[in-house]
Design a protein around this motif. Structure first.
Motif, mmCIF file in Angstrom:
data_model
loop_
_atom_site.group_PDB
_atom_site.id
_atom_site.type_symbol
_atom_site.label_atom_id
_atom_site.label_comp_id
_atom_site.label_asym_id
_atom_site.label_seq_id
_atom_site.Cartn_x
_atom_site.Cartn_y
_atom_site.Cartn_z
ATOM 1 N N ARG A 122 9.140 -2.252 1.446
ATOM 2 C CA ARG A 122 8.150 -1.793 2.421
ATOM 3 C C ARG A 122 6.979 -1.103 1.720
ATOM 4 N NH1 ARG A 122 8.926 -3.713 7.272
ATOM 5 N NH2 ARG A 122 8.715 -1.789 8.482
ATOM 6 N N LEU A 123 6.736 -1.474 0.469
ATOM 7 C CA LEU A 123 5.660 -0.854 -0.293
ATOM 8 C C LEU A 123 4.371 -1.675 -0.185
ATOM 9 C CD1 LEU A 123 7.485 0.136 -3.611
ATOM 10 C CD2 LEU A 123 7.147 1.522 -1.556
ATOM 11 N N ALA A 183 2.848 -6.155 0.109
ATOM 12 C CA ALA A 183 1.508 -6.634 0.438
ATOM 13 C C ALA A 183 0.493 -5.771 -0.291
ATOM 14 C CB ALA A 183 1.255 -6.579 1.944
ATOM 15 N N GLY A 184 -0.711 -6.332 -0.495
ATOM 16 C CA GLY A 184 -1.756 -5.606 -1.199
ATOM 17 C C GLY A 184 -3.089 -5.706 -0.485
ATOM 18 N N VAL A 185 -3.982 -4.773 -0.800
ATOM 19 C CA VAL A 185 -5.344 -4.752 -0.262
ATOM 20 C C VAL A 185 -6.306 -4.451 -1.398
ATOM 21 C CG1 VAL A 185 -6.971 -3.612 1.304
ATOM 22 C CG2 VAL A 185 -4.585 -3.941 2.010
ATOM 23 N N ALA A 186 -7.324 -5.287 -1.541
ATOM 24 C CA ALA A 186 -8.391 -5.062 -2.527
ATOM 25 C C ALA A 186 -9.700 -4.904 -1.771
ATOM 26 C CB ALA A 186 -8.476 -6.234 -3.502
ATOM 27 N N VAL A 234 -7.749 -3.916 8.564
ATOM 28 C CA VAL A 234 -6.885 -3.919 7.388
ATOM 29 C C VAL A 234 -5.469 -3.486 7.741
ATOM 30 C CG1 VAL A 234 -6.484 -2.825 5.158
ATOM 31 C CG2 VAL A 234 -8.777 -3.631 5.762
ATOM 32 N N PHE A 235 -5.335 -2.401 8.481
ATOM 33 C CA PHE A 235 -3.985 -1.915 8.776
ATOM 34 C C PHE A 235 -3.281 -2.772 9.823
ATOM 35 C CE2 PHE A 235 -5.506 1.671 6.381
ATOM 36 C CZ PHE A 235 -4.364 2.126 5.742
ATOM 37 N N ASP A 236 -4.022 -3.442 10.695
ATOM 38 C CA ASP A 236 -3.371 -4.383 11.607
ATOM 39 C C ASP A 236 -2.808 -5.575 10.837
ATOM 40 O OD1 ASP A 236 -4.030 -2.709 13.668
ATOM 41 O OD2 ASP A 236 -5.443 -4.074 14.648
ATOM 42 N N TRP A 237 -3.527 -6.032 9.833
ATOM 43 C CA TRP A 237 -3.004 -7.126 8.999
ATOM 44 C C TRP A 237 -1.752 -6.672 8.261
ATOM 45 C CZ3 TRP A 237 -2.284 -7.791 3.696
ATOM 46 C CH2 TRP A 237 -2.019 -9.087 3.275
ATOM 47 N N LEU A 238 -1.795 -5.472 7.696
ATOM 48 C CA LEU A 238 -0.621 -4.953 6.999
ATOM 49 C C LEU A 238 0.563 -4.803 7.942
ATOM 50 C CD1 LEU A 238 -2.254 -2.204 4.757
ATOM 51 C CD2 LEU A 238 -1.179 -4.318 3.954
ATOM 52 N N LEU A 261 4.308 -6.489 7.597
ATOM 53 C CA LEU A 261 5.507 -5.639 7.467
ATOM 54 C C LEU A 261 6.304 -5.559 8.751
ATOM 55 C CD1 LEU A 261 3.739 -2.825 5.439
ATOM 56 C CD2 LEU A 261 5.402 -4.447 4.548
ATOM 57 N N ASP A 262 5.834 -6.276 9.786
ATOM 58 C CA ASP A 262 6.532 -6.328 11.076
ATOM 59 C C ASP A 262 6.740 -4.932 11.659
ATOM 60 O OD1 ASP A 262 7.735 -7.573 13.239
ATOM 61 O OD2 ASP A 262 9.744 -7.514 12.352
ATOM 62 N N VAL A 263 5.646 -4.160 11.717
ATOM 63 C CA VAL A 263 5.683 -2.876 12.402
ATOM 64 C C VAL A 263 4.623 -2.875 13.491
ATOM 65 C CG1 VAL A 263 6.552 -1.591 10.425
ATOM 66 C CG2 VAL A 263 4.099 -1.860 10.698
#
Length: 401
Positions: A224-225, A249-252, A389-393, A397-399
């Protein structure tokens, strides 16, 4: 933008970044605009002094609130003060006084430490074991969150203060019920100013110890990182993901393939030709003469070069040429979101270049000037940035938060 807050482009951007930080209580727009209004044509020394003066005033407000038992007012003032100190430090090299830089950096950090301690629940000060030393950091947790909550590893850029890393990535993560780890890596903040440790291009050797540290704790959910980075961390995040597979998952933000391009984009072609000739002495002479001809540029050059720990312009640009993802892009299998702000002023076109080269699951998210979210790191579009961005994450992560 049609309106400029400062004649100096870097200072103008810093004002916008501060205004954007207000979304996560990292500044007060009135304080920012009132101070920026007195610094429209400021040189480096005046810029440093103006923001430092504001920071100390706001810090004093926090101390009075704390003495009266007003925890929330104190906490909010300390965060704003930390951000204002950090903004002043952008021009600290104009003072030619390294001790003054270090002194004000410590004031900045003390304010952020107090903010972190006043957070509810209080952030945990951590030390990540790293090659015989330790990387300082802060582990923030939400007031309510399950044992399987995601943890965002916040990767700072080249020179941003920890307060900016918090408002841009840490705070929105915690607001969603997630954990957030903020840390200083080599070349960043405390590791640079306190320990003189420079950047390194093989950033996987920084992130792997961070992941080891988190997973060894027993209170962080494996699998979950998230690794999310801003500014020059648009290079560091994908570089680490090419080797570290325990990230979900990552974000740039934004995508960066070649770090040195942000420097070469500002130099004439004949200077690049001289560099390519390999004549180190001639190149350094021309560069130093050019740097000294501009009243403001020497301080900015020193600020940008400081994290690399190299004084020769030729050697610096040679070293920066190693910060290139071309040879490792085919190794990145972790899902990666790449932002692309319109008007990206440091690495134009590189977000698309990175995205197109990624072999695995990926997402390309554009931010436009018409939305108020253009420019490097979307300084005035923070709400929209967080949403996308956080909606994609969350979907990865299925949260639901």
């Amino acid at each position: 933008m049609a309106y400029r807050f400062c004649e100096n482009e870097q200072f103008d951007f810093e004002v916008m970044a501060l205004l954007g930080a207000a979304w996560q209580q990292g500044s007060d727009p009135g304080e920012v605009l009132a101070t920026a209004g007195t610094l429209r044509e400021a040189d480096g020394r005046r810029w440093f002094e103006g923001w430092t003066e504001l920071a100390r005033r706001v810090r004093s407000d926090g101390e009075r609130a704390a003495a009266a038992g007003r925890r929330t007012s104190a906490r909010d003032a300390w965060l704003r003060a930390a951000g204002y100190f950090g903004t002043g430090l952008v021009a600290a090299d104009a003072l030619a006084d390294e001790q003054r830089l270090l002194s004000v950096f410590r004031e900045h950090r003390e304010c952020f430490d107090r903010f972190a301690a006043a957070w509810e629940p209080a952030a945990e000060r951590v030390a990540v074991p790293y090659e015989g030393t330790a990387l300082p950091g802060y582990l923030f947790r939400p007031a309510t969150g399950g044992a399987d909550a995601p943890t965002v590893i916040v990767n700072n850029g080249s020179d941003g203060p920890v307060s900016t890393a918090w408002t841009m990535l840490g705070a929105p993560a915690v607001a969603r019920g997630w954990n957030a780890l903020l840390f200083d890596g080599p070349g960043q903040q405390a590791m640079l100013f306190e320990h003189g440790m420079p950047f390194r291009p093989d950033w996987e050797n920084v992130i792997t110890p961070v992941v080891d540290f988190l997973l060894a704790r027993g209170d962080i959910a494996a699998g979950r990182l998230v690794l999310a980075g801003i500014s020059q961390a648009g290079y560091r995040v994908p570089r680490a993901l090419a080797f570290e597979q325990r990230i979900a998952a990552g974000v740039a933000d934004p995508g960066v393939v070649s770090v040195v391009d942000s420097w070469w984009n500002n130099f004439p072609p004949e200077l690049h030709e001289l560099f390519d000739s390999g004549d180190r002495t001639a190149f350094d002479q021309v560069m130093r003469e050019g740097i000294e001809e501009d009243e403001e540029f020497p301080a900015l050059w020193q600020w940008r070069a400081k994290p690399y720990g190299i004084h020769s312009p030729f050697d610096l640009l040679t070293e920066m040429g190693r910060y290139d993802l071309t040879g490792v892009l085919d190794r990145i299998a972790v899902p990666l979101l790449v932002t692309s702000p319109e008007g990206e002023q440091f690495w134009p076109g590189q977000s698309r270049r990175l995205y197109d080269a990624l072999p695995g699951e990926k997402e390309f998210v554009e931010f436009t000037a018409a939305e108020g979210a253009g420019m490097h790191c979307e300084p005035l579009g923070r709400a929209l940035f967080e949403q996308r961005v956080f909606d994609w994450l969350a979907a990865r992560l299925d949260v639901t938060a």
